[in-house]
Scaffold this active site. Sequence first.
Site, mmCIF file in Angstrom:
data_model
loop_
_atom_site.group_PDB
_atom_site.id
_atom_site.type_symbol
_atom_site.label_atom_id
_atom_site.label_comp_id
_atom_site.label_asym_id
_atom_site.label_seq_id
_atom_site.Cartn_x
_atom_site.Cartn_y
_atom_site.Cartn_z
ATOM 1 N N GLN A 287 2.017 -6.035 -3.106
ATOM 2 C CA GLN A 287 2.337 -6.061 -1.670
ATOM 3 C C GLN A 287 3.640 -5.297 -1.412
ATOM 4 O O GLN A 287 3.872 -4.303 -2.083
ATOM 5 C CB GLN A 287 2.417 -7.502 -1.131
ATOM 6 C CG GLN A 287 1.077 -8.230 -1.078
ATOM 7 C CD GLN A 287 0.635 -8.829 -2.391
ATOM 8 O OE1 GLN A 287 1.408 -9.493 -3.056
ATOM 9 N NE2 GLN A 287 -0.594 -8.600 -2.776
ATOM 10 N N ASP B 136 0.814 -1.214 0.000
ATOM 11 C CA ASP B 136 0.000 0.000 0.000
ATOM 12 C C ASP B 136 0.853 1.272 0.000
ATOM 13 O O ASP B 136 0.446 2.296 0.545
ATOM 14 C CB ASP B 136 -0.949 0.037 1.224
ATOM 15 C CG ASP B 136 -1.776 -1.227 1.335
ATOM 16 O OD1 ASP B 136 -2.275 -1.668 0.288
ATOM 17 O OD2 ASP B 136 -1.908 -1.756 2.448
ATOM 18 N N LYS C 267 2.110 2.329 -5.070
ATOM 19 C CA LYS C 267 2.839 1.891 -6.277
ATOM 20 C C LYS C 267 2.048 2.183 -7.549
ATOM 21 O O LYS C 267 2.619 2.540 -8.571
ATOM 22 C CB LYS C 267 3.107 0.379 -6.198
ATOM 23 C CG LYS C 267 4.025 -0.015 -5.060
ATOM 24 C CD LYS C 267 4.218 -1.503 -5.012
ATOM 25 C CE LYS C 267 3.033 -2.272 -4.493
ATOM 26 N NZ LYS C 267 2.717 -2.075 -3.070
ATOM 27 N N GLY D 44 -4.371 -4.238 -4.500
ATOM 28 C CA GLY D 44 -5.293 -3.221 -5.005
ATOM 29 C C GLY D 44 -4.484 -1.983 -5.327
ATOM 30 O O GLY D 44 -4.004 -1.309 -4.427
ATOM 31 N N HIS D 45 -4.266 -1.734 -6.602
ATOM 32 C CA HIS D 45 -3.461 -0.570 -7.003
ATOM 33 C C HIS D 45 -4.389 0.518 -7.533
ATOM 34 O O HIS D 45 -5.071 0.327 -8.525
ATOM 35 C CB HIS D 45 -2.435 -0.976 -8.068
ATOM 36 C CG HIS D 45 -1.409 -1.948 -7.548
ATOM 37 N ND1 HIS D 45 -0.613 -2.723 -8.355
ATOM 38 C CD2 HIS D 45 -1.063 -2.269 -6.281
ATOM 39 C CE1 HIS D 45 0.179 -3.473 -7.599
ATOM 40 N NE2 HIS D 45 -0.076 -3.216 -6.344
#
Length: 434
Positions: free
Chosen positions: A231, A21, A24, A48-49
């Site tokens: 991650q 988180d 990225k 989740g990006h």
Amino acid sequence: MMPMTPSEAKNIVVLGVQWGDEGKGKIIDVLSEEVDVLVRYQGGNNAGHTVIAKGEEFVFHLIPSGLLRPGRVGLLGNGVVIDPAVLIEEMQLLEARGINTVDAVKISDQAHVIFPYHKRLDLAREASGDRRIGTTGRGIGPCYMDKVARMGIRIGDLIQPEALAEGLKQNLKEKNRVLETSYGEKPINFDELFAEYSEYAKVLAPHVVNGSLLLREAMDANKKILFEGAQGTMLDIDFGTYPYVTSSNATAGGACIGSGVPPTAIDCVIGVLKAYTTRVGEGPFPTEFSEGMMEEIRTRGNEFGATTGRPRRCGWFDAVIAKHSVWLNGCNSVAVTKLDVLDGLESVDICVGYRLGNETITHFPSDLKTLNACQPIYETMPGWQGATSDASCLEELPPEAQTYLKRLEQLIGIPVSLISTGSAREQSFKTACW
Ligand code: IMP
């Protein structure tokens, strides 16, 4: 001779150097302007990006976030674990918003498939309270367990009906036994599962490729490739805070293993870090805030998971962790995100070492027992009062914010190449060492 800067390099890895988180998605989006091929190499839809482009928010779970830019190719490498229903939904959602996935999304035939039994086992184990990790419940760990146990079903099997049927029949015998006897759950029906996954196979088949070969040909054609880590380093299965980690290698080495390219092909690694620290789920976190500050930073930084919506735990910047990660990944530079979240604080702490009994250590301990005995040693820096979010270069930041970044650079030993001060695409700028 290894090129040092992202603009000179051909094959770049971008990864998180904390507990995930780090933002990225945004850095990848900025970088992807210059890139032809984007690769996810580990993890699955536990990631989740989030990218905000032209005022619109996009959250990517499996598809490389750089695909927002037209004309790019996005590969899900062999190291990724794929929930076909999630992937298909993500492709449909992007298509509906005008993003081409039909020609752009490629899937390695060697990537492993997540089945409902993986999710059910993940959730059942977490709910049992035994060895709770605080997983995302997406079946990630159980799918990697099957891969290593040599009983996984890969994308190449999914698209061959006989291979899928055989694999599922064999696996269901064991999975149903565990679901029923260990967790008192209903068994999974073969016919229904086979029918459901056969439909997914039809949709995904046109996207399936030999991933390593695709990258080799792209390199031969002098294309620029970006490997997107998911991650973060401290969640790496080997080097993170084991067992409170994810089940894949989130470190730079994972980019080679998870996509099928040689280590010598990678010529630049960019570490992404927040100006403070967060983590989701259980496990040690030396610089974690106590209540008041936790709430404040969580609210300012909107620190809620993009995948599960869970509140993230927040804390001060930990230079011990950052330095450890920078070395492990061979980072050439770092991108610092969310600097704006610290705007207006009277002072800002940085953890510069750990007190362990009578000793001071500056390396990250390799075992949890030692880590749990460590107390952070803080250096307090003056905060800054002006807003950072409108700055378009280093010199436009408040002087105290510049000093803070300089100190981070000193502590981790490599330069900051990009600074992000807000969620919009425009709220970031490159430094001279980009
Ligand atoms: P899993 O990956 O779902 O097995 O979860 C294992 C650990 O990794 C848990 O602490 C999760 O909260 C954490 N985790 C997994 N994916 C992410 C991510 O994308 N960001 C932050 N933490 C994650």
